[in-house]
Design an enzyme around this catalytic site. Structure first.
Site, PDB file in Angstrom:
ATOM      1  N   GLU A  32      -3.646  -3.831   3.991  1.00 52.33           N
ATOM      2  CA  GLU A  32      -3.499  -4.256   2.419  1.00 52.33           C
ATOM      3  C   GLU A  32      -3.356  -5.837   2.694  1.00 52.33           C
ATOM      4  OE1 GLU A  32      -0.629  -0.984  -0.467  1.00 52.33           O
ATOM      5  OE2 GLU A  32       0.451  -2.582   0.802  1.00 52.33           O
ATOM      6  N   GLU A  70      -3.070   6.140   0.155  1.00 57.97           N
ATOM      7  CA  GLU A  70      -1.679   5.931  -0.202  1.00 57.97           C
ATOM      8  C   GLU A  70      -1.803   6.612  -1.319  1.00 57.97           C
ATOM      9  OE1 GLU A  70       0.547   2.206   0.340  1.00 57.97           O
ATOM     10  OE2 GLU A  70       0.261   2.747   2.734  1.00 57.97           O
TER      11      GLU A  70
END
Length: 581
Positions: free
Chosen positions: A157, A233
């Protein structure tokens, strides 16, 4: 030798394959239960398991590496392979994961001016030295070498954190140089600048999101072109922080709909399949306007509960997955029982102050030093000093202090400050009369795991203590990581309001999972047969701590509670049901 490729889709040995994965972190589940959880993952219809790799556990101290026990990633991956599962590894130096310091080792902060996750050579040097060791362990697990690992992730991320493309390219090349042979991916939210800032040339971009699957995939398609769509995710729940009103749960109907949408167009990794537990002091924190440290349980409202039970969400997801893949019948091989051991009475207790020199080596300094500067990563630290000139104490301020301070004068409690209360001077309504000694017990509540605050995570007191407007010098420091408490002297009394240790023993004819109810207790941590199972705090929402059966033994077991608020009713209960609040 099998071959995994990323073209316009995913291919295994030249044949298209749909990746249906579940996230489970080996370091949040005791190894005796790995096979059980992985069998349940396979029975769900998944063909892959995904896990992060936490740098701060594998290299807890600089140059000291650990890949044994709960950190035996080779055993974990090979267990998955035995069950016919593929594996996705995310070995980023930074993992977020609601994990202490996002997986970065505390000792990075020993160095002044440390800059993280960018082209800063002192940081990169530590990453290189870690990766050179780590990849000796994980490289042989790749599908190219007969293992089940099909993909690895570059960073994590990153688009939420920065835009140093040179750093991302460096990390990609470092992984390849260290032995990565499988395809690489990144993962970022598909909105705003995050997806673009986290991009690495020649690396597949995947998305992280928890809703509106078709809409997210549509955005991703415009950015990645003719490449496979994957949600790395798919957030099916959320985490709890201390003080939140109740255990966080998701909307099952919406999650089922989103899973169907995702699988109709692409690939998925369910985050989390099982959340597990933040054992010891491994929970992370977030910091926006205030500090929000995560609770010990990482249940996450996942498909399996913290202790591995199948949920209605699991059953509902299994039905959706059966539309896209064959769901096998799997015989579960691990017998797991829950036990209610009843109410236990305290068998011994002792105070912290009289035991400081029994469990910690005192260090002296002119000014207080942070945990990191003293070589301590986690737990508590006590600062003590004689009051030669001060008194009465009218005002006090701690400079550079994190996260929570219990203050005592002559070993009697006078003040507790937490988070933003530590940023200003505190003025006593009734001045504290002159005493002989001031003691300040600082607790590391869990380093922030997300955002720019990562670089300001020194714990304890990093600058000074100001009393009545002037800086107070000459301190004795006691590091209290709560790792070796064998020196405790239970003949030392615990006084009212004093932090203390409370011992319980019980005989177990049979071992099983149980849950420690800490009703009436204030705040602290619990060790079961020497294993730190985590923190407790009366503010909730979590009301019971999970004790996996393998931590217990037939015969006598010992539970040791460290409590900081002077709230110790003298009994605990070991129950067969959890209570996450």
């Amino acid at each position: 030798m099998e071959k995994f490729e990323i073209r316009e889709d995913f291919y295994l040995d030249g044949k298209k394959i749909k990746i249906i994965s579940g996230g489970m972190h080996y370091f949040r589940v005791v190894p005796e239960y790995w096979r059980d959880r992985l069998e349940k993952l396979k029975a769900l219809g998944c063909n892959t398991v995904e896990t992060y790799i936490p740098w701060n556990l594998h290299e807890k101290e600089k140059g000291q590496f650990d890949f044994d026990g709960i950190l035996d990633i080779t055993r974990y991956v090979k267990t998955a392979q035995e069950l016919g599962l593929m594996v996705i590894l995310r070995p980023s130096p930074y993992i977020c994961a609601e994990w202490e310091f996002g997986g970065l080792p505390y000792w990075l902060l020993k160095e002044d001016n440390m800059r993280l996750r960018c082209m800063y050579e002192p940081y990169l040097k530590h990453v290189r030295e870690y990766y050179e060791k780590l990849f000796r362990v994980i490289a042989p697990l790749q599908i190219t070498q007969g293992g089940p690992v099909i993909m690895m992730q570059v960073e994590n991320e990153y688009g939420y954190y920065g835009d140093d493309r040179e750093y991302l390219e460096y990390m990609k090349n470092l992984m390849i140089d260290c032995g990565c042979e499988v395809p690489l991916v990144t993962s970022d939210g598909p909105w705003g600048d995050a997806f673009d800032c986290g991009k690495v040339e020649g690396v597949l971009q995947t998305g992280n999101f928890g809703s509106k699957g078709k809409e997210q995939f549509s955005i991703m398609r415009e950015k990645i072109g003719d490449k496979p769509l994957m949600c790395m995710e798919f957030w099916v729940g959320w985490f709890d922080n201390w003080g939140v009103e109740c255990h966080q749960t998701g909307d099952l109907e919406e999650h089922v709909k989103d899973l169907d949408e995702i699988l109709s167009e692409g690939h998925v990794n369910i985050y989390m399949f099982e959340g597990g537990t933040n054992f010891g002091f491994t929970n992370g924190s977030n910091y926006y306007d205030v500090l929000t440290p995560d609770v010990t349980s990482y249940d996450y409202d996942a498909l399996l509960t913290e202790d591995g039970r199948i949920t209605p969400k699991y059953q509902a997801f299994r039905q959706v997955i059966s539309k896209y893949a064959e769901v096998p019948e799997v015989t579960l091989s691990t017998e797991i029982k829950r036990k209610d051991y009843g109410t236990l009475k305290v068998s011994g207790k002792t105070g912290l102050f009289g035991n400081l020199k029994n469990i910690a080596e005192p260090a002296a300094s002119v000014y207080p030093r942070s945990m990191e500067k003293l070589g301590q990563g986690y737990g508590y630290i006590m600062y003590e000093s004689l009051l030669k000139c001060e008194g009465p104490i009218e005002k006090i301020r701690l400079w550079g202090a994190n996260d929570r301070a219990n203050m005592f004068v002559d070993e009697k409690p006078v003040l507790t400050l937490y988070d933003r209360e530590l940023l200003t001077e505190y003025e006593f309504e009734s001045p504290i009369q002159k005493g002989e000694k001031i003691s300040i017990l600082m607790e590391n509540m869990g380093r922030v795991n997300f955002g720019p605050a990562l670089e300001q995570q020194r714990k304890g007191i990093d600058r000074s203590v100001q009393i009545n407007g002037h800086q107070h010098y000459y301190w004795t420091e006691y590091c209290l990581p709560m790792e070796d408490l064998s020196g405790l002297d239970f003949d030392v009394p615990v006084n009212e309001g004093e932090p203390g240790f409370y011992e319980f023993t019980f005989e177990a004819e049979e071992t099983g999972d149980t849950f420690l109810d800490f009703s009436g207790w204030g705040k602290g941590c619990v060790l079961v047969n020497g294993f730190n199972i985590g923190r407790f705090w009366e503010i909730g929402p979590q009301k019971r701590l999970y004790i996996p059966g393998p931590l217990l033994k037939k015969g006598q077991n010992t539970i040791l509670i460290f409590e900081t608020e002077g709230k110790a009713p003298g009994t605990i209960a070991l129950c067969e049901e959890p209570d996450l609040g």
